[in-house]
Design an enzyme around this catalytic site. Structure first.
Site, PDB file in Angstrom:
ATOM      1  N   ARG A 126       0.826  -1.209   0.000  1.00  0.00           N
ATOM      2  CA  ARG A 126       0.000   0.000   0.000  1.00  0.00           C
ATOM      3  C   ARG A 126       0.864   1.265   0.000  1.00  0.00           C
ATOM      4  O   ARG A 126       0.588   2.226  -0.722  1.00  0.00           O
ATOM      5  CB  ARG A 126      -0.915   0.003   1.225  1.00  0.00           C
ATOM      6  CG  ARG A 126      -1.966   1.100   1.210  1.00  0.00           C
ATOM      7  CD  ARG A 126      -2.740   1.123   2.523  1.00  0.00           C
ATOM      8  NE  ARG A 126      -3.304  -0.158   2.865  1.00  0.00           N
ATOM      9  CZ  ARG A 126      -4.454  -0.627   2.370  1.00  0.00           C
ATOM     10  NH1 ARG A 126      -5.145   0.089   1.508  1.00  0.00           N
ATOM     11  NH2 ARG A 126      -4.900  -1.819   2.736  1.00  0.00           N
ATOM     12  N   TYR A 157       2.901 -19.513  10.692  1.00  0.00           N
ATOM     13  CA  TYR A 157       3.746 -19.239   9.530  1.00  0.00           C
ATOM     14  C   TYR A 157       3.061 -19.700   8.250  1.00  0.00           C
ATOM     15  O   TYR A 157       3.014 -18.967   7.249  1.00  0.00           O
ATOM     16  CB  TYR A 157       5.096 -19.935   9.705  1.00  0.00           C
ATOM     17  CG  TYR A 157       6.122 -19.551   8.676  1.00  0.00           C
ATOM     18  CD1 TYR A 157       6.754 -18.315   8.738  1.00  0.00           C
ATOM     19  CD2 TYR A 157       6.466 -20.417   7.648  1.00  0.00           C
ATOM     20  CE1 TYR A 157       7.705 -17.950   7.795  1.00  0.00           C
ATOM     21  CE2 TYR A 157       7.413 -20.065   6.705  1.00  0.00           C
ATOM     22  CZ  TYR A 157       8.030 -18.833   6.777  1.00  0.00           C
ATOM     23  OH  TYR A 157       8.968 -18.468   5.840  1.00  0.00           O
ATOM     24  N   LYS A 161       1.859 -17.241   5.199  1.00  0.00           N
ATOM     25  CA  LYS A 161       2.455 -17.353   3.875  1.00  0.00           C
ATOM     26  C   LYS A 161       1.406 -17.714   2.817  1.00  0.00           C
ATOM     27  O   LYS A 161       1.495 -17.261   1.664  1.00  0.00           O
ATOM     28  CB  LYS A 161       3.599 -18.377   3.880  1.00  0.00           C
ATOM     29  CG  LYS A 161       4.834 -17.902   4.647  1.00  0.00           C
ATOM     30  CD  LYS A 161       5.374 -16.590   4.074  1.00  0.00           C
ATOM     31  CE  LYS A 161       6.661 -16.151   4.747  1.00  0.00           C
ATOM     32  NZ  LYS A 161       7.193 -14.892   4.189  1.00  0.00           N
TER      33      LYS A 161
END
Length: 299
Positions: A126, A157, A161
């Site tokens: 952003r 994790y 991901k």
């Protein structure tokens, strides 16, 4: 790492790397510098960022910032734009990891992994999207084999991901007609202090030990960094390190069942031999994030 030469597409371009204080990020900064880029290093550890910047030959910048702080990231983008020019390439590399049984995990640590890896990647994209729109640039999101195949003891994790992979795929479709390319980097075990720290914990050590032989191999950080830098040069939609990870894509839907079958057989035996414990945030970067936790407002 490659040697700078004529005709390199990154020569003189501004490239931003988050999580650049150590590990893959620091190695990638040097690989990009070798290709003539002006690298902006972003991360938590200011002293280490300055050390990496001092090792570069081309003009560079560094900014100590928490990638989950959207206002600070926006200010970072403005500062880098003023100093080096608008970013042509942005690499969302900042990440942390923790391991251990989900039931025993600290909810605050679990949440922090998702915040840094997923929300931090979104804040990075952003903040620098105005630059990438101006330069018709390239955003490279670092994911992992964990985005393609879930694993016991790595719930935060793997979830984060998988999230960044979906984020990158959505951004690719959203931005293609505006000339911005988006890539995803998938890599396996890499020789960073995060991975070396993981081997001190039974749960994560056994996790790697029970993977197929090729998947257990640890790859040099400079090799991974060079592949990522080459992907940035050619604006690749995906980069796999090692290359055989590409073959996982067509069969990834079958992986959860396979992992569950192996875990059902192996975990009872392993749990009898040794108790699995929560690791907390791993590696030097994880410890740096933990030290800063007292400065973050309570949620």
């Amino acid at each position: 790492m490659g040697v700078r030469g004529h005709g390199r597409p990154l020569r003189g371009r501004t490239v931003v790397v988050t999580g650049a204080a150590r590990g893959v990020g620091a190695a990638l900064a040097r690989a990009l510098d070798d290709r003539g880029a002006h690298v902006a290093l972003v991360g938590l550890e200011g002293e280490r960022l300055h050390e990496v910047a001092a090792s570069l030959r081309n003009p560079s910048a560094c900014r100590e910032v928490d990638v989950t702080d959207e206002e600070a990231m926006a200010a970072t983008a403005r500062e880098i734009r003023t100093r080096l020019g608008p970013a042509s390439v942005v690499v969302g590399n900042a990440g942390v990891a923790e391991g251990g049984p989900f039931a025993d995990s600290d909810p605050r640590v679990w949440r922090r992994v998702v915040e840094v890896n997923l929300f931090g990647s979104a804040a990075t994209a952003r903040a620098f999207l105005p630059d990438l729109l101006q330069t018709r640039g390239y955003y490279l999101q670092v994911a992992s084999l964990a985005a393609m195949g879930t694993s016991p003891f790595m719930s935060a994790y793997c979830a984060s991901k998988a999230g960044v992979e979906s984020l990158a795929n959505a951004l690719r479709a959203e931005l293609a007609h505006r000339g911005v390319a988006v890539g995803i980097a998938y890599f396996n075990w890499t020789d960073t202090d995060m991975i070396r720290d993981a081997d001190h914990y039974a749960a994560l050590r056994e996790l790697r030990a029970h993977m197929p032989s090729p998947a257990r191999k640890v790859y040099p950080v400079t090799l991974v960094a060079d592949r990522l830098a080459a992907a940035a040069e050619r604006r690749a939609p995906a980069v796999y390190v090692p290359a055989w990870l590409r073959a996982v894509q067509p069969v990834r839907a079958a992986l959860p069942a396979v992992v569950t079958r192996v875990a059902r057989h192996e975990l009872p035996r392993l749990e009898q031999a040794q108790a699995f414990e929560a690791t907390g945030l791993l590696g030097g970067g994880g410890r740096a994030d933990t030290r800063r936790s007292t400065d973050r407002p309570a949620r």
